[in-house]
Design a protein around this motif. Structure first.
Motif, PDB file in Angstrom:
ATOM      1  N   HIS A 115      -7.735  -4.656  12.266  1.00 34.76           N
ATOM      2  CA  HIS A 115      -7.510  -3.344  11.676  1.00 34.76           C
ATOM      3  C   HIS A 115      -6.229  -3.316  10.856  1.00 34.76           C
ATOM      4  O   HIS A 115      -5.389  -4.211  10.933  1.00 34.76           O
ATOM      5  N   GLY A 116      -6.107  -2.242  10.092  1.00 32.49           N
ATOM      6  CA  GLY A 116      -4.856  -1.885   9.465  1.00 32.49           C
ATOM      7  C   GLY A 116      -4.257  -0.722  10.222  1.00 32.49           C
ATOM      8  O   GLY A 116      -4.212  -0.730  11.456  1.00 32.49           O
ATOM      9  N   SER A 117      -3.813   0.305   9.499  1.00 32.87           N
ATOM     10  CA  SER A 117      -3.217   1.459  10.154  1.00 32.87           C
ATOM     11  C   SER A 117      -3.590   2.731   9.407  1.00 32.87           C
ATOM     12  O   SER A 117      -4.008   2.695   8.255  1.00 32.87           O
ATOM     13  N   LEU A 176      -0.426   2.971  -4.035  1.00 35.87           N
ATOM     14  CA  LEU A 176       0.410   3.393  -2.910  1.00 35.87           C
ATOM     15  C   LEU A 176       1.857   3.010  -3.184  1.00 35.87           C
ATOM     16  O   LEU A 176       2.146   2.126  -3.992  1.00 35.87           O
ATOM     17  N   ARG A 177       2.755   3.698  -2.472  1.00 35.31           N
ATOM     18  CA  ARG A 177       4.179   3.361  -2.458  1.00 35.31           C
ATOM     19  C   ARG A 177       4.540   2.993  -1.022  1.00 35.31           C
ATOM     20  O   ARG A 177       4.039   3.606  -0.083  1.00 35.31           O
ATOM     21  N   GLN A 178       5.417   2.017  -0.871  1.00 37.80           N
ATOM     22  CA  GLN A 178       5.825   1.574   0.465  1.00 37.80           C
ATOM     23  C   GLN A 178       7.318   1.812   0.672  1.00 37.80           C
ATOM     24  O   GLN A 178       8.138   1.415  -0.162  1.00 37.80           O
ATOM     25  N   LYS A 220       3.306   3.732   4.024  1.00 38.53           N
ATOM     26  CA  LYS A 220       2.565   3.474   2.790  1.00 38.53           C
ATOM     27  C   LYS A 220       1.854   4.780   2.444  1.00 38.53           C
ATOM     28  O   LYS A 220       1.014   5.250   3.212  1.00 38.53           O
ATOM     29  N   ARG A 221       2.184   5.352   1.270  1.00 41.93           N
ATOM     30  CA  ARG A 221       1.633   6.670   0.947  1.00 41.93           C
ATOM     31  C   ARG A 221       1.446   6.821  -0.548  1.00 41.93           C
ATOM     32  O   ARG A 221       2.005   6.076  -1.349  1.00 41.93           O
ATOM     33  N   HIS A 222       0.626   7.813  -0.909  1.00 36.12           N
ATOM     34  CA  HIS A 222       0.326   8.060  -2.323  1.00 36.12           C
ATOM     35  C   HIS A 222       1.510   8.691  -3.049  1.00 36.12           C
ATOM     36  O   HIS A 222       1.849   8.302  -4.165  1.00 36.12           O
ATOM     37  N   ARG A 264       0.050  -3.303  -1.432  1.00 42.51           N
ATOM     38  CA  ARG A 264       0.874  -2.458  -0.569  1.00 42.51           C
ATOM     39  C   ARG A 264       0.335  -2.372   0.855  1.00 42.51           C
ATOM     40  O   ARG A 264       1.099  -2.320   1.814  1.00 42.51           O
ATOM     41  N   LEU A 265      -0.983  -2.331   1.036  1.00 34.13           N
ATOM     42  CA  LEU A 265      -1.534  -2.158   2.382  1.00 34.13           C
ATOM     43  C   LEU A 265      -1.173  -3.306   3.332  1.00 34.13           C
ATOM     44  O   LEU A 265      -0.802  -3.056   4.479  1.00 34.13           O
ATOM     45  N   PRO A 266      -1.250  -4.576   2.924  1.00 27.97           N
ATOM     46  CA  PRO A 266      -0.781  -5.633   3.839  1.00 27.97           C
ATOM     47  C   PRO A 266       0.756  -5.611   3.915  1.00 27.97           C
ATOM     48  O   PRO A 266       1.424  -5.186   2.974  1.00 27.97           O
TER      49      PRO A 266
END
Length: 412
Positions: A115-117, A176-178, A220-222, A264-266
């Motif tokens: 999974h991710g988050s 996304l932005r981290q 991690k968000r838009h 960004r997700l990983p």
């Protein structure tokens, strides 16, 4: 003999088949005795081991077929997420989530409910709308969401056959932005945990359990984050790696710079090895409603845990209906432990954590290190008996069984 990614498991066979076509997979499978499929080797237990033969799908022709309506993509069983993601992004598409590292195979990640988050994001297996499986006799069967068996077969632990292709849901690509914050105080965890975990598309808390607070918060968000502190945590002064002493250049870009979803997700970049592999891993999933109490229970073992820990990641996964998913029927909090590479020192702490988390009906990650007995695992999954029956129907002679699965399912 071969080993898993971390090197803590030496496989019991020297026979590894590497078919180059689906026909070869069928012929090899039909002729084999005991057979287990190798993914990217990122399991930390003996799930992929066998005294018979192993089969790798790495030499199959790479397949990435986007459906005409652009809602699904069909991929081969040996493909890695890091190879799929750029192709989807180029086509303006995305999968809903990714794991911490993109180096893992799609089929292997799905089979173990990796999974991710994100409080609204299911694990990677929830994106599967179709499976193509070579059964023990070499027959190729296809399951779709129209088949009641699919929900049982997706998180299949390799017990049903060789997954040669998967169909995944896709959606329009997004950015996304981290952001990384440091030193989240314990008072924030006690008073605002739900808000913190929901403040982004994906949120991870990293702690070494050396104190009551959290070392790092990865969001991690838009949309851009407001300037300043985050619930008492301060913005990181530069790029960070979650494991102390590891180079931050291995990690995906931080500092709020917008970028494509797959960058960004990983947590880790595809072009770098995420770590040296000198580690062991365990993970347990508890109901999200028990999040504070479960964190507090681990905190009671802080000194024991910290003595053999590299880092712990805390994140969320949405509920699903997959029979052997740790997130079956409940939104979940995952407590992931990256240990030092010392099995003898780690296993007693793993057992202590299992006892501490038992009141919360913790379910272990299938590909990590745990000591729970089969009876407890059966009780943790409402559809476990249905899965055992499905495995017996697909593989009545136990061709795909090994010691791990015989202990879990009983001998065929």
């Amino acid at each position: 003999m071969g080993t898993n990614w971390a090197g803590n498991v030496v496989f019991s066979t020297e026979t590894v088949h590497r078919p180059k076509s689906i026909t070869e997979v069928q012929e090899t499978t039909a002729a084999a005795g005991n057979l287990r499929v190798l993914g990217s080797g990122h399991s930390f237990n003996r799930l992929a081991d066998t005294a018979g033969a192993q089969l790798s799908l790495a030499d199959l022709p790479r397949t990435i077929e986007i459906a005409p309506d652009r809602t699904t993509v069909r991929v081969d069983g040996g493909l890695r997420y890091g190879d799929l993601a750029p192709v989807l992004a180029e086509a303006g598409l995305a999968v809903h989530n990714l794991a911490s590292l993109p180096h893992i195979s799609v089929a292997g990640a799905v089979a173990t409910a990796t999974h991710g988050s994100g409080v609204r994001n299911g694990n990677l297996a929830t994106a599967v709308s179709g499976l193509e499986i070579v059964r023990a006799d070499g027959e190729l069967v296809t399951l779709t969401r129209a088949d009641s068996d699919l929900a049982g077969a997706v998180v299949g632990l390799g017990a049903l056959g060789v997954v040669t292709a998967l169909t995944l849901d896709v959606s329009p690509a997004f950015e996304l932005r981290q952001y990384v914050y440091e030193n989240l105080p314990a008072t924030a965890i006690a008073g605002a945990l739900d808000e913190i975990l929901a403040d982004g598309y994906s949120v991870s808390l990293f702690t070494r359990w050396t104190g009551p607070g959290v070392d790092q918060v990865w969001i991690k968000r838009h949309d851009p984050m407001p300037a300043g502190d985050f619930h008492g945590a301060t913005p990181a002064a530069g790029p960070r790696h979650p494991v102390p002493g590891m180079p931050a250049e291995n990690c995906t870009e931080q500092g709020g710079v917008p970028g494509p979803w797959h960058a960004r997700l990983p947590h880790f970049r595809m072009e770098f090895t995420p770590s040296s592999g000198e580690e062991l891993q365990s993970e347990w999933h508890v109901p999200l409603t028990s999040a504070r109490d479960a964190i507090a229970a681990v905190g009671e073992l802080r000194e024991r845990v910290a003595a053999v820990l590299q880092v712990c990641e805390i994140r969320t996964i949405a509920a699903d209906d997959l029979w052997l998913s740790p997130n079956h029927g409940r939104d979940s909090l995952a407590l992931h432990f990256t240990w030092i590479a010392d099995t003898e020192a780690v296993l007693p702490v793993v057992a202590d954590l299992e006892r501490a988390l038992a009141p919360f009906e913790a379910r272990p990650h299938w590909g990590k290190i745990f000591t729970a007995n089969p009876a407890d695992l059966h009780a943790a999954y409402p559809r476990f008996a249905d899965f055992a029956a499905l495995a017996a129907r697909f593989d009545p002679a136990g061709k795909f069984r090994n010691e791990y699965l015989n202990a879990l399912l009983g001998k065929a």
